[in-house]
Enzyme design. Structure first.
Site, PDB file in Angstrom:
ATOM      1  N   GLU A 202       0.864  -1.178   0.000  1.00  0.00           N
ATOM      2  CA  GLU A 202       0.000   0.000   0.000  1.00  0.00           C
ATOM      3  C   GLU A 202       0.898   1.224   0.000  1.00  0.00           C
ATOM      4  OE1 GLU A 202      -3.140  -0.293   2.983  1.00  0.00           O
ATOM      5  OE2 GLU A 202      -4.268  -1.587   1.596  1.00  0.00           O
ATOM      6  N   ARG A 240      -3.668  -9.925   1.291  1.00  0.00           N
ATOM      7  CA  ARG A 240      -5.105  -9.720   1.019  1.00  0.00           C
ATOM      8  C   ARG A 240      -5.959 -10.926   1.362  1.00  0.00           C
ATOM      9  NH1 ARG A 240      -5.058  -4.394   1.165  1.00  0.00           N
ATOM     10  NH2 ARG A 240      -3.741  -3.501  -0.461  1.00  0.00           N
ATOM     11  N   GLN A 243      -6.291 -10.921   5.091  1.00  0.00           N
ATOM     12  CA  GLN A 243      -7.121  -9.752   5.428  1.00  0.00           C
ATOM     13  C   GLN A 243      -8.600 -10.020   5.136  1.00  0.00           C
ATOM     14  OE1 GLN A 243      -6.027  -6.253   3.152  1.00  0.00           O
ATOM     15  NE2 GLN A 243      -7.611  -4.969   4.078  1.00  0.00           N
ATOM     16  N   TYR A 247     -10.998  -9.622   8.486  1.00  0.00           N
ATOM     17  CA  TYR A 247     -11.188  -8.195   8.782  1.00  0.00           C
ATOM     18  C   TYR A 247     -12.566  -7.848   9.340  1.00  0.00           C
ATOM     19  CZ  TYR A 247     -14.109  -6.715   4.812  1.00  0.00           C
ATOM     20  OH  TYR A 247     -15.132  -6.523   3.948  1.00  0.00           O
ATOM     21  N   LYS A 256      -1.826  -7.394   8.127  1.00  0.00           N
ATOM     22  CA  LYS A 256      -1.077  -6.141   8.033  1.00  0.00           C
ATOM     23  C   LYS A 256       0.119  -6.081   8.990  1.00  0.00           C
ATOM     24  CE  LYS A 256      -4.243  -3.605   5.636  1.00  0.00           C
ATOM     25  NZ  LYS A 256      -3.948  -2.771   4.463  1.00  0.00           N
ATOM     26  N   THR A 260       5.756  -3.182   8.135  1.00  0.00           N
ATOM     27  CA  THR A 260       5.438  -1.901   7.498  1.00  0.00           C
ATOM     28  C   THR A 260       6.771  -1.196   7.249  1.00  0.00           C
ATOM     29  OG1 THR A 260       3.410  -1.773   8.811  1.00  0.00           O
ATOM     30  CG2 THR A 260       4.128   0.255   7.723  1.00  0.00           C
TER      31      THR A 260
HETATM   32 CA    CA Z   1      -3.044   0.959   4.750  1.00  0.00          CA
END
Ligand code: CA
Length: 422
Positions: A202, A240, A243, A247, A256, A260
């Site tokens: 992302e 994904r 997720q 989610y 997630k 990061t």
């Molecule tokens: Ca994000």
């Protein structure tokens, strides 16, 4: 902008012109982290400059010789501005202060960026990730909930966010291990366990906070500027398939939290000031505590580069798979910070608040592969291969810059290469 020159050589096209002066932390020869400022291909070692006593009138040198930026972030805007002006004065050809720096042993004060190992420059207590691009929120709504309304009814009223995992925020260049987890194959009622088959990126920009607020005392939009130090690139790596299964009802979690990536240099709001602009019109008008007024957007160009293992073996240049801009984000930083604290939440120096995926209106401006390939149904080309989601060996690099004529400031990069699941 008035034209300013430095006596230090700045390579053509550099992100780190004298107009920028972003802050980072690098591993110095003494084994400690030193704070530094990027200039051209060099790092100005703030620890060494403070050691020479050249900054004692601005702040206690222990603040600039800390291993992370948090104590400096806590000082606030006046001190940030004073140090920025002093460092610029050292580096400008037209100001006498440069002589003081030149007198110092140059090899002690300047480090080559190419030789420096960078670190996350602040201890990040809290990390929150917003969802502030209307294009991205609409695209993901259509993909994850094809039979429902794309945009949830609260989206135009609340800067939607989730609380991320600060301990797994890593610096540019850190390998990303493919996460394993639960996913539910289409048409099955039972989940399976294994390495993610839908690993994604992302493209985001995050703000780093300065002084905090007292617990119970919200930060209003008109005070937000006092609490925001600068911006970094953020890649919110996302699995994904994990997720999609986890989610609902409480939001993203293991899809997630595995990693990061951020860029190593914090570009200050002072450096970005010439690129402030109006954001999009918000309709309907938000509640009063979220009315920030104009000029809270920033005209920042963004790009996503993809390089597969085969492309690197063939010596091919990375492919730019997306180009977009930050300035169209629906919710701005002042609104995000006002919203975070409206219930009395206390923020602290060095928190990170990411924008959410930055997507434009066309597939070549989308900030994630799930959007670019429409959940894997429209593969994109990369050299003589195609991609839907990321494969092992793929390297993704986020870049950002602001340009106006020959005046440029840039963010450097946030890059990561996928390595196989363990
Ligand atoms: Ca994000």
């Amino acid at each position: 902008m008035p034209h300013i020159e430095s006596w230090l050589e700045i390579p053509a096209g550099s992100d780190f012109t004298i107009y920028n002066l972003p802050y980072g932390a690098f591993r110095a020869n003494d084994g400690r982290l030193h704070l530094g400022i990027a200039i051209g291909a060099k790092i100005l070692d703030l620890h060494a400059v403070a050691d020479a006593g050249l900054l004692d009138d601005i702040c206690d040198r222990r603040i600039l010789q800390a291993e992370r930026l948090n104590p400096f972030l806590a000082l606030g805007r006046e001190k940030w501005k004073a140090l920025r002006l002093r460092i610029a004065a050292f580096l400008r050809t037209d100001q006498a202060a440069d002589a003081r720096l030149r007198e110092l042993n140059a090899s002690r004060v300047f480090v080559d960026q190419a030789d420096a190992k960078m670190a996350v420059p602040m201890n990040i207590g809290d990390y929150v990730d917003f969802y502030s691009s209307i294009e991205h929120a609409t695209n993901l709504g259509k993909i994850f909930r094809p039979d429902g309304e794309a945009l949830m009814p609260n989206w135009r009223h609340i800067p939607i966010a989730y609380h991320g995992r600060s301990s797994t925020i890593v610096i540019d260049g850190t390998p990303i291990v493919r996460p394993s987890g639960q996913r539910k194959p289409p048409g099955s009622n039972m989940p399976v366990f294994g390495p993610s088959t839908k690993l994604d990126i992302e493209l985001e920009v995050g703000f780093v906070t300065g002084p905090g607020n007292k617990l119970g005392e919200p930060i209003p939009v008109e005070k937000a500027r006092d609490h925001i130090f600068g911006l970094v690139l953020v890649n919110d790596w996302s699995a994904r398939d994990i997720q999609a299964w986890e989610y609902q009802p409480l939001g993203p979690f293991l899809g997630k939290s595995f990693a990061t990536t951020i860029s190593p240099w914090i570009v200050t709001m002072d450096a970005l000031e010439p690129f402030r602009t109006n954001g999009p019109v918000q309709e309907p008008q938000p509640l009063p505590y979220l009315r920030s007024g104009d000029r809270w957007s920033y005209d920042i160009a963004l790009a996503v580069d993809l390089s597969t293992k085969r492309m690197r073996a063939q010596g091919s240049t990375p492919k730019t798979v997306s180009r977009t801009t930050f300035k169209e984000m629906y919710w701005n930083m002042a609104q995000q910070l006002a919203h975070v604290t409206v219930n009395g939440t206390a923020i602290r120096p060095g928190d990170l608040y990411a924008s959410g995926t930055i997507s434009g209106t066309t597939p070549d401006a989308f900030g994630s592969f799930i959007e670019m390939t429409w959940n894997g149904t429209k593969p994109i080309r990369a050299g003589d291969e195609t991609r839907t989601f990321l494969e092992d060996g793929d390297e993704v690099t986020l870049r950002a810059w602001c340009e106006s004529g020959d005046f440029r400031i840039g963010f450097g990069k946030a890059s990561g290469t996928i390595v196989p699941a363990r």
